[in-house]
Write a protein that holds these residues in place. Structure first.
Motif, short mmCIF file in Angstrom:
data_model
loop_
_atom_site.label_atom_id
_atom_site.label_comp_id
_atom_site.label_asym_id
_atom_site.label_seq_id
_atom_site.Cartn_x
_atom_site.Cartn_y
_atom_site.Cartn_z
N GLN A 90 0.83 -1.21 0.00
CA GLN A 90 0.00 0.00 0.00
C GLN A 90 0.87 1.25 0.00
OE1 GLN A 90 -2.40 -0.77 3.49
NE2 GLN A 90 -4.15 -1.39 2.24
N ILE A 91 1.92 1.24 0.80
CA ILE A 91 2.83 2.38 0.84
C ILE A 91 3.50 2.57 -0.52
CG2 ILE A 91 4.97 3.25 1.85
CD1 ILE A 91 4.10 1.84 4.48
N ALA A 92 3.96 1.49 -1.12
CA ALA A 92 4.61 1.57 -2.43
C ALA A 92 3.65 2.11 -3.48
CB ALA A 92 5.16 0.21 -2.84
N ARG A 93 2.40 1.67 -3.46
CA ARG A 93 1.42 2.17 -4.43
C ARG A 93 1.14 3.65 -4.21
NH1 ARG A 93 -0.28 -3.02 -3.47
NH2 ARG A 93 -1.82 -2.43 -1.89
N ALA A 94 1.07 4.08 -2.94
CA ALA A 94 0.87 5.50 -2.65
C ALA A 94 2.06 6.32 -3.15
CB ALA A 94 0.68 5.71 -1.16
N LEU A 95 3.27 5.79 -2.99
CA LEU A 95 4.45 6.49 -3.48
C LEU A 95 4.46 6.56 -5.01
CD1 LEU A 95 7.20 5.14 -1.08
CD2 LEU A 95 6.25 7.45 -1.16
N GLU A 96 3.93 5.54 -5.66
CA GLU A 96 3.81 5.59 -7.13
C GLU A 96 2.89 6.73 -7.55
OE1 GLU A 96 2.67 1.64 -8.34
OE2 GLU A 96 4.76 1.07 -8.67
N VAL A 97 1.81 6.95 -6.79
CA VAL A 97 0.90 8.05 -7.09
C VAL A 97 1.62 9.39 -6.92
CG1 VAL A 97 -1.22 9.23 -6.34
CG2 VAL A 97 -1.18 6.74 -6.54
N PHE A 98 2.39 9.51 -5.82
CA PHE A 98 3.17 10.73 -5.62
C PHE A 98 4.13 10.95 -6.79
CE2 PHE A 98 2.49 10.13 -0.88
CZ PHE A 98 1.63 11.20 -0.76
N GLY A 99 4.78 9.88 -7.23
CA GLY A 99 5.71 9.98 -8.35
C GLY A 99 5.00 10.42 -9.62
N ALA A 100 3.85 9.83 -9.89
CA ALA A 100 3.09 10.20 -11.10
C ALA A 100 2.65 11.66 -11.03
CB ALA A 100 1.87 9.28 -11.25
N ASN A 101 2.20 12.10 -9.86
CA ASN A 101 1.79 13.50 -9.70
C ASN A 101 2.99 14.43 -9.86
OD1 ASN A 101 -0.87 12.80 -9.29
ND2 ASN A 101 -0.71 12.83 -7.06
N GLY A 102 4.12 14.04 -9.31
CA GLY A 102 5.33 14.84 -9.44
C GLY A 102 5.78 14.97 -10.88
N ARG A 103 5.69 13.85 -11.62
CA ARG A 103 6.05 13.89 -13.05
C ARG A 103 5.09 14.80 -13.81
NH1 ARG A 103 6.99 8.55 -11.80
NH2 ARG A 103 4.99 7.85 -12.62
N ALA A 104 3.81 14.73 -13.49
CA ALA A 104 2.82 15.58 -14.17
C ALA A 104 3.09 17.06 -13.89
CB ALA A 104 1.40 15.20 -13.74
N VAL A 105 3.38 17.39 -12.64
CA VAL A 105 3.68 18.78 -12.29
C VAL A 105 4.95 19.23 -13.03
CG1 VAL A 105 4.45 20.29 -10.39
CG2 VAL A 105 2.50 18.76 -10.06
N ARG A 106 5.98 18.39 -13.03
CA ARG A 106 7.22 18.73 -13.72
C ARG A 106 6.98 18.95 -15.21
NH1 ARG A 106 11.09 13.98 -13.66
NH2 ARG A 106 9.59 13.31 -15.22
#
Length: 103
Positions: A51-67
């Motif tokens: 669950q933590i890893a999946r949440a971090l993947e969401v953070f990563g995807a959001n970070g990539r989108a913002v970038r």
């Protein structure tokens, strides 16, 4: 004998958990530094670490989108600045020819 088996099992589980947390900690540090392209192992696990890893993947995807959005905005701003800095012939922003250069 049961005590030894229990102790070995407890140590093995503790090492597995701490190793998984260490890997996620490294990934979180990279994300905190702006590297959103990290690969997270364990997202396929069906436990709390997954669950933590999946949440971090969401953070990563959001970070990539913002970038990516920021890069697009920067490119548009540069393009707009280039367009404004190049006066068109006959525009009021075009510098007038000096009499000395007309010779």
């Amino acid at each position: 004998m049961a005590l030894v088996v229990g102790l070995v099992l407890a140590i093995t589980i503790a090492r597995w958990i701490s190793g998984s947390i260490r890997v996620m900690s490294v990934a979180m540090d990279k994300m905190a530094q702006g590297d959103f392209d990290v690969t997270l192992a364990g997202a396929d696990q069906h436990n709390e670490l997954g669950q933590i890893a999946r949440a971090l993947e969401v953070f990563g995807a959001n970070g990539r989108a913002v970038r990516n959005n920021q890069q697009q905005q920067d490119a548009q701003m540069r393009q707009a600045a280039i367009g404004q800095s190049r006066p068109w012939p006959g525009s009021p922003n075009r510098p007038a020819k000096s009499p000395a250069s007309s010779g």
